[in-house]
Scaffold this active site. Structure first.
Site, PDB file in Angstrom:
ATOM      1  N   HIS A  95      -9.689  -4.366  11.376  1.00 58.10           N
ATOM      2  CA  HIS A  95     -10.424  -4.274  10.112  1.00 58.10           C
ATOM      3  C   HIS A  95     -11.744  -3.531  10.257  1.00 58.10           C
ATOM      4  CE1 HIS A  95      -7.532  -7.354   9.049  1.00 58.10           C
ATOM      5  NE2 HIS A  95      -7.903  -7.294   7.800  1.00 58.10           N
ATOM      6  N   GLU A 127       0.812  -1.231   0.000  1.00 57.31           N
ATOM      7  CA  GLU A 127       0.000   0.000   0.000  1.00 57.31           C
ATOM      8  C   GLU A 127       0.838   1.270   0.000  1.00 57.31           C
ATOM      9  OE1 GLU A 127      -0.727  -2.547   2.065  1.00 57.31           O
ATOM     10  OE2 GLU A 127      -2.750  -3.167   1.470  1.00 57.31           O
TER      11      GLU A 127
END
Lengths: 465, 337
Positions: free
Chosen positions: A268, A199
């Site tokens: 998450h 990322e």
């Protein structure tokens, strides 16, 4: 011509220092780059290099002198053959004059003193007031949010060859959540790029490509993973236009699911609306319906600025009516009134709009009329629509899935105070996720998220019901 | 002025023999301009005319001036916060650069960027970045854009030995090699990442070999010798345009501290003096030119005077240019849609 050498500042905060040692004496030849003295401050001893060339004509400050003001003359350099200036020919070291800086910019004008009772309720001039809402939807079809997002990308990609999609599993796998389904087949591997799990790297690559004039759509498998690349979203994408004096724009969309899904635990399940909403230079969008998801994503892709597009996994499969026209767009920076009401204003965004609408149904059964506003764009916020509603209902309950501390609700509360204080009949109440990392256990997760019951209770509190 | 060197350099130098007299003169001039500009910036910092951080390039001039000879029109260049030399080398106006250092309206970013943040789309210069290593991923994105458009361009990504240890550099190697992007990674190894010597921060033998695992070839280059930089730069650039990323580790040295407020206690005065005495890129080129009889003392003196005049004019402009209008505080945050 004689050149006066001045006491240097060694840091932005230094005002005076000690001339610890001379490394040259009168009569010496000096070249640029030669170390001529050592200067000492309370923090460090630094070497002082000559910039000009010449012969040391006179040393004005003896070594060991403390408290020599910055910019006071400490030595005179003369050219070959030039006479040594007489002592006193140069002014004695004076207290440091302020460096030649133009006058400081005047501070912003203070806000006008509060005028006597506010009679006009106009929201003209508030952010969002001058943005026209989208037109009527016209002919529609039923689509999921997932399909609407895909269609938005595909339609824009057909029109502009500079648009490409990049992210983990976006191409051959067809998207971790199938949002990019079919794009590889239509646009090919040069424009639909599977990235490694990297990322930080691909966020930066995307920003660099945008600076070079391409229009990347960067998918994060979830916004939680974007934390690896947040430096590029904020430091590189959001700030460069400003730092370049307007030269270097960054037309990029970062998108992916945000917030809690279901039973995926603390790492998450997090809402980033307030994080990115904090940053000047970013546009932050978080749609609820499929029509808005499509119309806002198309506007985001066309926009010349970096846009953070916060989707929601639990909404991907939800169906809504979406205009069939392929020029359907929804303006950035415009909220939407999902349900009109008279007794209280409830603000929400993304999945929480559904919860707010359910709460409004429950409240209606109790005889309370709630107006529900979908913020849609978090930054720039449509302050005008929110304030107009609060001035009408005189009460505000804010709803978000994220944490309470410095959240979107906090911002809305201060906006209500700044622009609708005289209209409020009760203090603003925030309904938020609990101030804890998201637990895994089903019962605890439920307790950590806002509920219809919680909203109803908050509304009853502000309506003194 | 740097433009001349740029167009002259289309035929790569076969050995580290000096190029032709007119090219050599331009190289010398470009290096000297950076040296004198930086000395003046240091002086103006000392006078309080330049604020905040100011990272000088003195000692490293041969790297960027040498590499610039391999840059073609349309290529992209990106670097860290030690960026004044790169801007001058790619032909940006010294007045605009100096005025940005003083935070004035006439600066490249109209005073809103400062020493670390200047850009010129026209010259292919993409900044000036203040987060160590950040420019490496961005630079790979510039390379991606060249490949996407198939425009034959190449991205030159400069970073230091310190940035070499950032995780995103390895992510960038992987992406650049995976997608065969036209990128020349130029590591300016000036021996110290702020105050930490390379041997205390970098595991392994050398930085140029760190691309090996990603299939990226690398080479160590004497970054104090401009002829060597030109030769290796030309070879690396040809490779990058044709095949994909390549790494050049330039062995160089910065004479000044990391920034202006660095007392440089981590190295001895003798070390710095020895480097200046024996390896200085400008002095050594001058000596070679004289020995080869390509230029005489008078020619050097004339260049010296020209460069001093340019720097003096830049310093004057940077002090005369007004501070930005207060209204500038609120501009350039978002572009109009």
């Amino acid at each position: 011509m004689a050149i006066e050498i001045l006491m240097p500042a060694l840091s932005p905060t230094m005002e005076e220092g000690k001339l610890a040692k001379w490394l040259v004496k009168e009569g010496d030849e000096v070249k640029s780059g030669d170390v001529i003295a050592e200067i000492e401050t309370d923090k460090a001893t630094m070497e002082f290099e000559a910039v000009d060339e010449g012969k040391v004509g006179r040393i004005l400050v003896a070594e060991g002198t403390e408290g020599v003001a910055v910019n006071a003359p400490i030595m005179v350099l003369i050219a070959d053959g030039e006479a040594v200036p007489a002592a006193g020919a140069t002014p004695a070291p004076a207290p440091a004059a302020a460096p030649a800086k133009p006058a400081a910019a005047p501070a912003k004008a203070p806000p006008a003193a509060p005028s006597a009772p506010i009679v006009a309720a106009s929201v003209d001039g508030l952010p969002g007031a001058d943005i026209a809402a989208e037109g009527p939807m016209g002919e529609t079809q039923t689509l999921t949010v997932r399909e609407a997002l895909r269609d938005a990308m595909a339609e824009e990609m057909r029109k502009d060859a500079g648009i490409f999609v990049m992210g983990e599993e976006v191409a051959e796998y067809q998207g971790a959540y199938k949002v990019t389904q079919g794009l590889l087949d239509e646009f090919g591997a040069d424009r639909v790029k599977d990235t490694p799990i990297t990322e930080h790297g691909f966020a930066g690559l995307g920003v660099g490509a945008a600076m070079a004039g391409l229009r990347p759509i960067v998918e994060f498998m979830t916004w939680n993973f974007a934390m690896q690349g947040i430096d590029h979203i904020i430091n590189s994408a959001a700030k460069t236009l400003y730092m370049s004096g307007g030269q270097m724009g960054c037309p990029i969309v970062f998108r992916g699911p945000n917030g809690a899904a279901s039973r995926v635990g603390a790492q998450h399940s997090q809402c980033y609306a307030s994080w990115y909403g904090h940053v000047p230079g970013l546009i932050v969008v978080s749609p609820y319906s499929a029509a808005d998801a499509k119309g806002l994503l198309k506007s985001a892709i066309r926009n010349p600025n970096p846009v953070v597009f916060l989707e929601n996994e639990l909404l991907y499969g939800q169906s809504f009516e979406v205009p069939t026209a392929d020029d359907w767009t929804v303006p950035l920076g415009k909220a939407k009134i999902l349900r009109e009401g008279t007794d209280v204003t409830i603000t929400a965004f993304s999945l929480m709009c559904r919860t707010a609408l359910e709460a409004a149904d429950a409240l209606a059964e109790q005889g309370i009329s709630a107006e529900v506003i979908d913020l849609r764009t978090i930054r720039p916020l449509d302050v005008a629509t929110i304030i107009a509603s609060v001035r009408k209902t005189n009460r505000l309950v804010t709803l978000e899935e994220g944490w309470p501390y410095a959240g979107i609700g906090s911002e809305l509360a201060i906006l209500a105070m700044e622009h609708a204080f005289d209209w409020l009949d009760a203090p603003v109440v925030r309904v938020t996720g609990e101030d804890v990392p998201m637990p895994y256990a089903a019962n605890l997760e439920k307790l950590a998220l806002p509920t219809v019951e919680g909203i109803v209770a908050a509304v009853r509190q502000v309506t003194y019901a | 002025m740097a433009r001349t060197a740029r167009t002259k350099a289309t035929n790569p130098v076969a050995t580290n023999e000096l190029p032709s007299a007119d090219v050599v003169e331009q190289l010398y001039r470009d290096m000297l301009l950076i040296r004198r500009f930086e000395e003046r910036a240091g002086q103006m910092y000392g006078m309080g005319l330049i604020g905040g951080f100011c990272h000088l390039y003195i000692g490293q001039e041969a790297v960027v001036v040498g590499m610039q000879t391999t840059v073609r029109e349309g290529d992209s260049i990106i670097t860290s916060y030690r960026d004044h030399g790169h801007m001058l080398a790619c032909g940006m106006d010294s007045k605009g650069v100096m005025a940005e250092l003083t935070g004035r309206e006439g600066g490249y970013s109209r005073g809103k960027g400062g020493s670390m943040h200047m850009f010129s789309k026209e010259k292919g210069f993409y900044g000036g970045h203040g987060i160590v290593g950040g420019q490496v991923s961005l630079g790979v994105g510039l390379g991606f854009a060249h490949k996407y458009r198939n425009d034959g361009g190449c991205s030159f990504v400069y970073y230091g030995d310190g940035a070499s240890n950032q995780g995103q550099v390895f992510e960038s190697y992987n992406l650049a090699s995976l997608w065969k992007l036209p990128v020349v990674f130029v590591i300016e190894n000036n021996q110290y990442g702020m105050g930490t010597a390379v041997r205390r921060s970098a595991a392994g033998e050398s930085l140029f070999e760190r691309g090996k695992g990603f299939g990226i070839p690398g080479k160590k280059v004497d970054g104090m010798d401009i002829a060597t930089v030109m030769r290796e730069g030309a070879e690396a650039t040809a490779y990058a345009r044709e095949k994909g990323p390549v790494i050049l580790e330039m062995e160089t040295y910065r004479y000044r501290g990391h920034s202006m407020s660095d007392p440089a206690k981590y190295r001895s005065r003798e070390e710095v003096a020895k480097m200046r005495e024996e390896r200085d890129p400008i002095e050594s080129l001058r000596a070679r030119i004289l020995a080869a009889g390509m230029m005489d003392e008078a020619a050097f003196k004339s260049i010296d005077q020209d460069v001093r005049a340019v720097v003096a004019a830049a310093a004057e402009f940077a002090q005369q240019s007004p501070e930005p209008d207060p209204a500038e505080l609120y501009t350039d945050i978002l572009l109009d849609a």
